[in-house]
Write an enzyme that holds these catalytic residues in place. Structure first.
Site, PDB file in Angstrom:
ATOM      1  N   TYR A  66      11.892 -21.825 -23.548  1.00 22.01           N
ATOM      2  CA  TYR A  66      11.254 -22.378 -22.471  1.00 22.01           C
ATOM      3  C   TYR A  66      11.555 -23.972 -22.488  1.00 22.01           C
ATOM      4  O   TYR A  66      11.375 -24.547 -23.431  1.00 22.01           O
ATOM      5  CB  TYR A  66       9.749 -22.241 -22.148  1.00 22.01           C
ATOM      6  CG  TYR A  66       9.722 -21.263 -21.107  1.00 22.01           C
ATOM      7  CD1 TYR A  66       9.927 -21.700 -19.732  1.00 22.01           C
ATOM      8  CD2 TYR A  66       8.772 -19.954 -21.306  1.00 22.01           C
ATOM      9  CE1 TYR A  66       9.821 -20.908 -18.708  1.00 22.01           C
ATOM     10  CE2 TYR A  66       8.925 -19.158 -20.213  1.00 22.01           C
ATOM     11  CZ  TYR A  66       9.188 -19.587 -18.767  1.00 22.01           C
ATOM     12  OH  TYR A  66       8.820 -18.775 -17.584  1.00 22.01           O
ATOM     13  N   GLU A  68      10.687 -26.406 -19.315  1.00 25.44           N
ATOM     14  CA  GLU A  68      10.871 -26.756 -18.146  1.00 25.44           C
ATOM     15  C   GLU A  68      10.282 -28.346 -18.065  1.00 25.44           C
ATOM     16  O   GLU A  68      10.098 -28.782 -19.310  1.00 25.44           O
ATOM     17  CB  GLU A  68       9.260 -26.088 -17.493  1.00 25.44           C
ATOM     18  CG  GLU A  68       9.692 -24.737 -16.866  1.00 25.44           C
ATOM     19  CD  GLU A  68       7.891 -24.325 -16.439  1.00 25.44           C
ATOM     20  OE1 GLU A  68       7.231 -24.920 -16.055  1.00 25.44           O
ATOM     21  OE2 GLU A  68       8.205 -23.049 -16.034  1.00 25.44           O
ATOM     22  N   ASP A 243      27.838 -29.128   0.030  1.00 17.10           N
ATOM     23  CA  ASP A 243      28.020 -28.292  -0.808  1.00 17.10           C
ATOM     24  C   ASP A 243      29.318 -27.849  -1.114  1.00 17.10           C
ATOM     25  O   ASP A 243      30.086 -27.360  -0.051  1.00 17.10           O
ATOM     26  CB  ASP A 243      27.388 -27.142   0.183  1.00 17.10           C
ATOM     27  CG  ASP A 243      27.088 -25.622  -0.737  1.00 17.10           C
ATOM     28  OD1 ASP A 243      28.033 -25.608  -1.553  1.00 17.10           O
ATOM     29  OD2 ASP A 243      26.507 -24.970  -0.112  1.00 17.10           O
ATOM     30  N   THR A 272      27.966 -24.279  -6.947  1.00 20.83           N
ATOM     31  CA  THR A 272      27.940 -23.499  -8.007  1.00 20.83           C
ATOM     32  C   THR A 272      29.011 -23.747  -9.141  1.00 20.83           C
ATOM     33  O   THR A 272      29.892 -24.752  -8.941  1.00 20.83           O
ATOM     34  CB  THR A 272      28.268 -21.874  -7.450  1.00 20.83           C
ATOM     35  OG1 THR A 272      29.370 -21.901  -6.652  1.00 20.83           O
ATOM     36  CG2 THR A 272      26.978 -21.222  -6.545  1.00 20.83           C
ATOM     37  N   LYS A 275      32.657 -20.300  -9.138  1.00 22.43           N
ATOM     38  CA  LYS A 275      33.650 -19.764  -8.369  1.00 22.43           C
ATOM     39  C   LYS A 275      35.111 -20.640  -8.760  1.00 22.43           C
ATOM     40  O   LYS A 275      35.395 -20.236 -10.013  1.00 22.43           O
ATOM     41  CB  LYS A 275      33.270 -20.437  -6.916  1.00 22.43           C
ATOM     42  CG  LYS A 275      32.159 -19.763  -6.477  1.00 22.43           C
ATOM     43  CD  LYS A 275      31.682 -20.013  -5.058  1.00 22.43           C
ATOM     44  CE  LYS A 275      30.732 -19.162  -4.396  1.00 22.43           C
ATOM     45  NZ  LYS A 275      29.170 -19.639  -4.661  1.00 22.43           N
ATOM     46  N   ARG A 281      27.761 -18.313 -14.078  1.00 23.81           N
ATOM     47  CA  ARG A 281      26.981 -18.116 -13.104  1.00 23.81           C
ATOM     48  C   ARG A 281      25.849 -19.136 -12.984  1.00 23.81           C
ATOM     49  O   ARG A 281      25.076 -19.095 -13.557  1.00 23.81           O
ATOM     50  CB  ARG A 281      26.603 -16.803 -12.836  1.00 23.81           C
ATOM     51  CG  ARG A 281      25.976 -16.209 -11.523  1.00 23.81           C
ATOM     52  CD  ARG A 281      26.127 -14.741 -11.498  1.00 23.81           C
ATOM     53  NE  ARG A 281      27.440 -14.304 -11.301  1.00 23.81           N
ATOM     54  CZ  ARG A 281      28.040 -14.353 -10.102  1.00 23.81           C
ATOM     55  NH1 ARG A 281      27.501 -14.620  -9.183  1.00 23.81           N
ATOM     56  NH2 ARG A 281      29.394 -13.995 -10.158  1.00 23.81           N
TER      57      ARG A 281
END
Ligand code: DSN
Length: 480
Positions: A66, A68, A243, A272, A275, A281
Site C-alpha cells: 500500500y 497512498e 486526452d 493511457t 495503447k 494497462r
C-alpha cells in the site's frame, strides 16, 4: 518485435505450472489467451502487445504494498522502494514527453481524466475561493461557506468532442460522470468533410465559455492542431486538457511534433499507457507546474492506492519508448495506417474523413448494407478482431453503429508493413462483401444478425495465418 530470449519461455512455463497447481482453469485461460492473440489479426486501435519486460514487471510483490499519497509523503510506512519506482516512472515520463510534471498513479484512462478534472477544479475554483475566504483548506470553512463552494465546484462548464465525432465518453458525454459533474456541451466535426472545424469550435467556445476545453479523441482518424485549440482556450479563459490516450505513442515517437504535439500547448494532458504507447494497462497525467500540486492530490482524492507493480512497468515501458527503435515503430504505425486506408479506398470503401493521418481508420460499413455490429461479428468469425464504432451523425446509434474502427499499433508491433496491411484491407473487404444482414425472429430486418457466406471465414483465416506466421507474436516464447 525482437526475438524473446529462451529465458522468457522457461519463466512463463514455470509460472503457469505454479498457477495451475492452485487454479488450473486460470493457467489454461492464460495459455489460451496467448494462443488466441497469436492466431488473430488484432486491429483494435486501442490495443497493443507489451514487451515481456513490461509484462513481467507487473508480476511482482510490489502488488502487495500500500502506498497512498505521493513520493516522500505517504499514508503508510515502508514505501521507500515504491518511492524509487514512482520517481523513476515520473522522471522517464517527463523526459519522454518533455513535460514539466508527470503523475504516474492513475489506474486507467478514465481515472487519469478524473484526476485532471479534479485538478482543474481545484486550481481554478477551489484554491481561489479558499484564498478569498482566508482559509487554508475546506475544514476551515463554516458550513455555509462550504455549501457555497461545493455549489460553485458543481456549477462549472466543460466543452468536449462528441462521441460520434470521435471523442471519448469521458469528454462530457451525458451518460458518463464527466457529463454529470459539469454543465457540458459538445463540439463535432464538419458534416461534409468529417474534419474538425476550428472556426465552429471557436464560435461554440465563445458562446459557452467553458472552464475546461477538452481536446483529443478515441476514433477521429486525423491529427489535431493543438496550438490552434490552445488559442481558442486562451481567448475564452478555458483550461486546455488534452486526452492523448490513443496517440501517446505517436507523440512519444516524435511523429506528432510542433503544433500536433499536445504537451507544449495544453495545461493538462492525460493518457493511457497501454495503447500506441505499448506499456502496461494504466494511465498518466502530465501537467504544467501550476497544476502539479492539485494533480498530485489524485490519490486519495479520486484514486485508490497506487498499483506500484504497474507503476514499475510504466517506468520500464517509458524507458523502452525513449529508445530510438520506438521512433521507428511509431512512424511505421502511422505509415501502416496510410497503407490500410489506401488499401480500402482502392477497393471502393468509404472512410470517415476520406483517410487517415494517425494510427486508425474508421470504415463506414453502411455502404456494404451492414451495421457496425454485424460487420464486427462477421469479421470476428473470420479471425479479424475489430470494434464497432459510431460514425458522425450515426443513424444506428452507439450500440449498433455504422462503423468499424481499425488501428495499426498491435500488428505493427508484430512487424507488419505496407504489403501486409494491404492484404488486411483485402481480407476485410472480402468478409464485408460476403456478409448479408440477417433478420429478426419475427422476420424483420435485424441490426445484429448476419449471414457470412460459406467458406469465407475459413479462407480469410488461412490467409491471415500465413501473414501471422511470418510475424510471430513473442518469437522464441514457447510454453511447455
Ligand atoms: N476503450 C478505449 C478505446 O478503445 O478507445 C477508450 O477508453
Amino acid at each position: 518485435m525482437s526475438s524473446t530470449p529462451d529465458l522468457t519461455s522457461s519463466v512463463y512455463s514455470q509460472a503457469l505450472e505454479l498457477i495451475a497447481s492452485v487454479e488450473p482453469r486460470i493457467a489454461e485461460a492464460t495459455r489460451q489467451e496467448l494462443a488466441d492473440q497469436r492466431a488473430s489479426l488484432k486491429l483494435i486501435a486501442s490495443e497493443n502487445y507489451a514487451s515481456p519486460a513490461v509484462l513481467m514487471t507487473m508480476g511482482t510483490w510490489f502488488s502487495d504494498k500500500y502506498a497512498e499519497g505521493t513520493v516522500g509523503h505517504r499514508f503508510y510506512a515502508g514505501c521507500q522502494n515504491v518511492d524509487t519506482v514512482e520517481t523513476l516512472a515520473a522522471e522517464h515520463a517527463r523526459e519522454l514527453f518533455g513535460a514539466e510534471y508527470a503523475y504516474v498513479q492513475p489506474h486507467s484512462g478514465i481515472d487519469a481524466n478524473l484526476v485532471a478534472f479534479w485538478s482543474i477544479l481545484a486550481h481554478r475554483v477551489e484554491s481561489p475561493a479558499l484564498a478569498e475566504l482566508g482559509a487554508r483548506n475546506v475544514n476551515d470553512l463554516t458550513d455555509e461557506q462550504w455549501e457555497t463552494l461545493r455549489r460553485r465546484l458543481g456549477d462549472q462548464r466543460l466543452l468536449g468532442m462528441s462521441l460520434d465525432a470521435g471523442g471519448h465518453l469521458t469528454h462530457g458525454f451525458r451518460p458518463n460522470i464527466s457529463g454529470k459533474m459539469f454543465h457540458q456541451q459538445q463540439y463535432g466535426t464538419d458534416p461534409e468533410t468529417g474534419l474538425l472545424d476550428y472556426d465552429a469550435l471557436a464560435a461554440k467556445a465563445r458562446e459557452f465559455k467553458p472552464l475546461v476545453l477538452v481536446a483529443g479523441y478515441s476514433a477521429y482518424p486525423r491529427r489535431v492542431d493543438f496550438a490552434k485549440v490552445r488559442e481558442i482556450a486562451d481567448e475564452v479563459g478555458a483550461t486546455l486538457m488534452v486526452d492523448m490516450a490513443h496517440f501517446a505513442g505517436l507523440v512519444a515517437g516524435k511523429v506528432f511534433t510542433g503544433d500536433e504535439d499536445p504537451v507544449p500547448h495544453a495545461h493538462v494532458v492525460t493518457s493511457t499507457t497501454h495503447k500506441s504507447l505499448r506499456g502496461p494497462r494504466g494511465g498518466i497525467v502530465l501537467a504544467t507546474e501550476e497544476y502539479a500540486p492539485s494533480v498530485d492530490r489524485g490519490c486519495p482524492m479520486v484514486l485508490g492506492g497506487p498499483l506500484s507493480h504497474v507503476m514499475a512497468a510504466k517506468a520500464v515501458a517509458f524507458a523502452e519508448a525513449r529508445q530510438p527503435a520506438f521512433r521507428t515503430y511509431a512512424q511505421q504505425v502511422a505509415d501502416n495506417a496510410q497503407s490500410l486506408a489506401e488499401g480500402f479506398l482502392g477497393r471502393g470503401a468509404t472512410l470517415v474523413t476520406g483517410g487517415t493521418d494517425n494510427h486508425l481508420v474508421l470504415l463506414d460499413v453502411s455502404s456494404y448494407g451492414l451495421t457496425g455490429r454485424q460487420a464486427e461479428s462477421a469479421l470476428l468469425d473470420a479471425g479479424v478482431v475489430t470494434n464497432r464504432n459510431s460514425v458522425p451523425g450515426d443513424p444506428n446509434g452507439a450500440w449498433y453503429t455504422s462503423g468499424i474502427r481499425l488501428g495499426t499499433p498491435a500488428l505493427t508491433t508484430r512487424g507488419f508493413g505496407h504489403d501486409e496491411f494491404d492484404a488486411v484491407a483485402e481480407l476485410i473487404t472480402m468478409v464485408l462483401e460476403n456478409t448479408q444482414p440477417g433478420t429478426t425472429k419475427a422476420g424483420g430486418p435485424s441490426k445484429a444478425s448476419y449471414v457470412l457466406a460459406d467458406g469465407v471465414a475459413a479462407k480469410v483465416k488461412d490467409a491471415s495465418a500465413e501473414l501471422l506466421d511470418k510475424h510471430p507474436l513473442y518469437p522464441g516464447l514457447e510454453l511447455s
